[in-house]
Structure formats: C-alpha cells, structure tokens
Write an enzyme that holds these catalytic residues in place. Structure first.
Site, mmCIF file in Angstrom:
data_model
loop_
_atom_site.group_PDB
_atom_site.id
_atom_site.type_symbol
_atom_site.label_atom_id
_atom_site.label_comp_id
_atom_site.label_asym_id
_atom_site.label_seq_id
_atom_site.Cartn_x
_atom_site.Cartn_y
_atom_site.Cartn_z
ATOM 1 N N PHE A 153 10.668 -23.607 28.234
ATOM 2 C CA PHE A 153 8.844 -23.344 28.261
ATOM 3 C C PHE A 153 8.447 -24.280 29.409
ATOM 4 O O PHE A 153 8.984 -25.340 30.029
ATOM 5 C CB PHE A 153 8.612 -24.205 26.774
ATOM 6 N N ASP A 186 14.460 -30.465 22.963
ATOM 7 C CA ASP A 186 12.876 -29.928 21.927
ATOM 8 C C ASP A 186 13.330 -28.334 20.966
ATOM 9 O O ASP A 186 13.856 -28.038 21.169
ATOM 10 C CB ASP A 186 12.630 -29.143 23.325
ATOM 11 N N TYR A 203 2.824 -26.833 14.954
ATOM 12 C CA TYR A 203 2.027 -25.755 15.074
ATOM 13 C C TYR A 203 2.674 -24.295 14.458
ATOM 14 O O TYR A 203 2.333 -23.286 14.405
ATOM 15 C CB TYR A 203 0.833 -25.549 15.980
ATOM 16 N N LYS A 204 3.737 -24.373 14.709
ATOM 17 C CA LYS A 204 4.757 -22.433 15.071
ATOM 18 C C LYS A 204 5.580 -22.558 13.530
ATOM 19 O O LYS A 204 4.795 -22.400 12.208
ATOM 20 C CB LYS A 204 5.900 -22.581 16.238
ATOM 21 N N ARG A 227 7.841 -9.698 22.386
ATOM 22 C CA ARG A 227 8.678 -10.690 21.235
ATOM 23 C C ARG A 227 8.138 -10.246 19.802
ATOM 24 O O ARG A 227 7.172 -10.785 19.991
ATOM 25 C CB ARG A 227 8.057 -11.805 21.306
#
Ligand SMILES: *Cc1c(COP(=O)(O)O)cnc(C)c1O
Length: 426
Positions: free
Chosen positions: A128, A197, A222-223, A385
């Site tokens: 990312f 991560d 928040y995922k 996705r």
C-alpha cells in the site's frame, strides 16, 4: 456441478453466524462488498457516541477522564484487538492512524538495527503506497535504503544487508496473503526484524503474532474492525522488545507518569509508550462498538477471538464468488487475480479486465452492489475489488452480486458515459 440460488439460500439457512448481521445498520437493498475499505455502521455505535458526547463529555466534563475510564481506553481497546491478532493483553494499543503507527514502529525497528551495519529496508513494490511513502522518508532521514521487491523474490532478498523486512500481510490490491510465520522465521534467520501491516488482516483472517514471533505490527481500525471513518488504528510490539524500543513521537501520553508534569521524557513501560498526545475519545468509543461486532463471533468458535469461525465462512463466501463468476461470467474477459489456495487468500476477491474495470464497478454501484476499483500500472492490471465480510454478508448476497455483474456485462451498460467519469475517491 453448477450452483443455484436455492443452494445459496440453503447455505444461509445452515449458517451459524447468520444472526451476527443484526448487529449492523445497512441500507436496504445494498450488497456491501467494500468492508475491506470502510466497515459498516454497528447498530450500537450511534447511541454509544451520543452517550459519550451528551453524558460523559456534556455532564461528566473533565471528571470523565477518571469516572468514564477515558484514560485507559487505548489499552482497553488494545486488549480487544489482541484477541483478534494472537497477542496477549497489554501488548496492543489503539491510537493514531495506520500511517502514523507505521512511522513509530518502523522507527523503533530501525533504531534497534542502527549499529548492525545493515542498511536495507525491504518491502513489496505492490505494498500500500502510504507504507512505502512512510518508509521512504524514514529511510532517508535515518540513513537506510528502501529496496522494493516482488513477493516471489522472498526469501532470496533477505541478505545480510537487510535491517528490516516490512510487509503487509494481505495485499490490498490482490488479496494475496503471506505466510507470516515462515517469512518472519526467514527474516530472523537472515538477521532482520519483521514489521507487519495488518490493515487487511485484523478481523478478516486469523493472525497469530506471538506464535509467528513477529517483531512489530500495526493495523487499521476502520476496515474489517468496523470502527468508522478514520477510526484510530493499533500498534503491537513483541514483549522481547517492549520496554526497550524507541518511540520517535515522545509525547506526554507515552510518558511513564504523564501527570507528574516533569520536564524530561521517561517512556512508559511496554506498548503504552506508543501513545503520543491526548486521545480521540469519541472516535475510540466508536471503534469499541466495531471491535465488539467482531468479537461477537467468539461464542461460535471456542477459540479466543472467534476468527476461526469467521474465517471458515469468509473462505466459503469467496470460494462461492469465484465459482459463480467463473460459471456465469465466462467469456466476458474477467481474470481471477486473488490466489485460489486458501492459505494464500485474504477475505477479498479481485478480478481484472483489460478494459472497463472502473466502469463495471461504477455500474455495479448504481445497481447497489458496492465494491471498488484499484488502478493498475505497467506491471499490474486494473482491478475490480470485492471484499467479503462474513459478519454481515450471506451466500444469497454472493449470488445476487454475481447476478448483477452478469447483467452489467451482458447488457454492456458499463460503457455508458456516466460510468466512465472518474470520481475523486475510487
Ligand atoms: C488502508 C491501509 C492503510 C491506511 O492508512 P491510513 O493511515 O489509515 O490512511 C495503510 N496501510 C495499508 C496496507 C492499508 O491497507
């Protein structure tokens, strides 16, 4: 054998986790396949946030730091995260953003290696971007070099020049998952520290940080943890480094005794030193509601954290999605990007298509099937996705999402101009 809508309904009827969906507020008719980007709203969150604002802040005022346990919130929530990532109580704090926490843990790892003569930080080119940007500037500042590799170049890239291996456990674009234990062992064998991560892992797949002997880890609130937009993230450090590691943002909340107001910094023991300044209490309270929605799977599992039961359903959902796309969208130019092998798959399925990936996602969103798009480059194709959150998705949802995809492709409606205009946030 082909799968039918009735088969999917039968799977839902047998699903022991089905009732967990009642914990969420989802708009009618929406099939939400983007919980990997922003988890949905827990039903408990609005009332809890209102209570924190009106009662704890409004009435309790400054007394609430003690009377409402505001002061301990980062650690209390950290203990909940610990259940989900194979860590022990007292090893995790919830605080700051993923990017900021990565800065802190990577700094700590580099400090530990500063006299080792090793000058390389190795990461994946497809990591990312924020992880790479943070690493780039830290390396520049601290005299290290960031070396970007492809996943298949591991473990060969782990030479005796490598100080830190910094990887994201589940790749955000492809959904491919690393073997944390094997790679951490290879990094240690080579004399490097392993920083992980867990942004696309925490609450999505079982993680065993202590069993893997990882060194440092961070993750996102928040995922899959459903903590709300911009929710505080988390940081973990192995106990063998706790009490020794350096935290670069040495604010008063990471002090051993913040309310002594002494002029010199003395770090708190353990992971508490990862706190910097005054914590966002309203946001942390919302995050707790999100964490509780995931931990609600614990009784269905028997294992701490409940990730085994969630994982079994997640794999069944992604297997079904892959099978239905292959059966029903054959001939429409879609390719599977996510690994088929369970041990290498996160909780999402990514498809690629030479043309129209963005517009197909937009057309699906217009039909209330919300996934997202990630742009490709010279080495990687554009990606459609789809994230699968077993807490609130069922097998019929998978059927319906593929049905909409079939219709978008067969009608060619994705070619319409309104689906081909790019928004600021994809
Ligand atoms: C989502 C994500 C982030 C997000 O970082 P923020 O600081 O919350 O913006 C970071 N790293 C990875 C791998 C992610 O998937």
């Amino acid at each position: 054998m082909t799968t039918t809508l009735e088969d999917c309904r039968a799977l839902d009827a047998q699903d022991p986790l089905r009732a967990l969906r009642d914990q969420f507020t989802l708009p009618d008719g929406v099939i939400y396949l983007d919980g990997n980007s922003l988890g949905v709203l827990p039903k408990a969150a609005p009332a809890r946030i209102a209570e924190v604002v009106a009662k704890e802040w409004g009435e309790g005022l400054i007394r609430s730091w003690n009377t409402a346990s505001w002061f301990d919130l980062p650690q209390r929530l950290g203990d909940k995260v610990a259940r989900l990532v194979g860590a022990a109580p007292g090893e995790v704090v919830c605080t700051d953003s993923t990017s900021v926490n990565l800065y802190k843990v990577l700094f700590a790892a580099l400090s530990q290696q500063k006299n080792s003569g090793r000058k390389l930080v190795v990461s994946e080119r497809s990591n990312f971007p924020t992880d790479l940007y943070i690493a780039e500037s830290l390396c520049r500042e601290r005299g290290f070099t960031l070396q970007l590799i492809e996943a298949d170049e591991l473990p060969g890239a782990l030479t005796d020049e490598v100080a830190v291996l910094m990887l994201t456990h589940v790749n955000y674009r492809t959904g491919a998952m690393h073997d944390m234990k094997a790679i951490t062992a290879a990094a240690h064998e080579a004399g490097a520290l392993a920083v992980w991560d867990l942004a696309h892992s925490a609450g999505a797949v079982p993680v065993a940080l202590n069993e893997a002997e990882a060194d440092y880890a961070i993750g996102c609130g928040y995922k899959y943890l459903n903590g709300g937009p911009g929710a505080p993230a988390f940081a973990w450090v192995h106990t063998r480094h706790a009490g020794r590691f350096e935290q670069p943002l040495s604010g008063w909340w990471g002090h051993a005794a913040p309310f002594e107001f002494t002029p010199h910094y003395r770090p708190a023991p353990g992971v508490a030193r990862y706190l910097c300044g005054t914590q966002p209490i309203v946001s942390l309270s919302a995050l707790e509601c999100g964490l509780d929605t995931v931990l609600a799977a614990e009784p269905f599992d028997g294992e701490r954290g409940g990730m085994g039961a969630l994982r079994a359903k997640s794999l069944a959902l992604t297997d079904l999605f892959i099978a239905l796309v292959e059966e029903r969208c054959a001939g429409h130019g879609l390719s599977l990007v996510t690994p088929r092998e369970h041990a290498r798959r996160g909780s999402q399925v990514c498809l690629s298509r030479d043309e129209g990936a963005y517009a197909i996602v937009q057309a699906l969103i217009a039909r209330n099937v919300i996934g997202d798009f990630r742009a490709g480059d010279a080495q990687m194709p554009d990606i459609l996705r789809f994230g699968f959150t077993p807490l609130y998705l069922g097998f019929e949802d998978v059927w319906n999402s593929v049905e909409q995809l079939v219709q978008v492709l067969e009608t060619g409606e994705w070619r319409r101009p309104e689906f081909n205009r790019k928004n600021a946030v994809t």
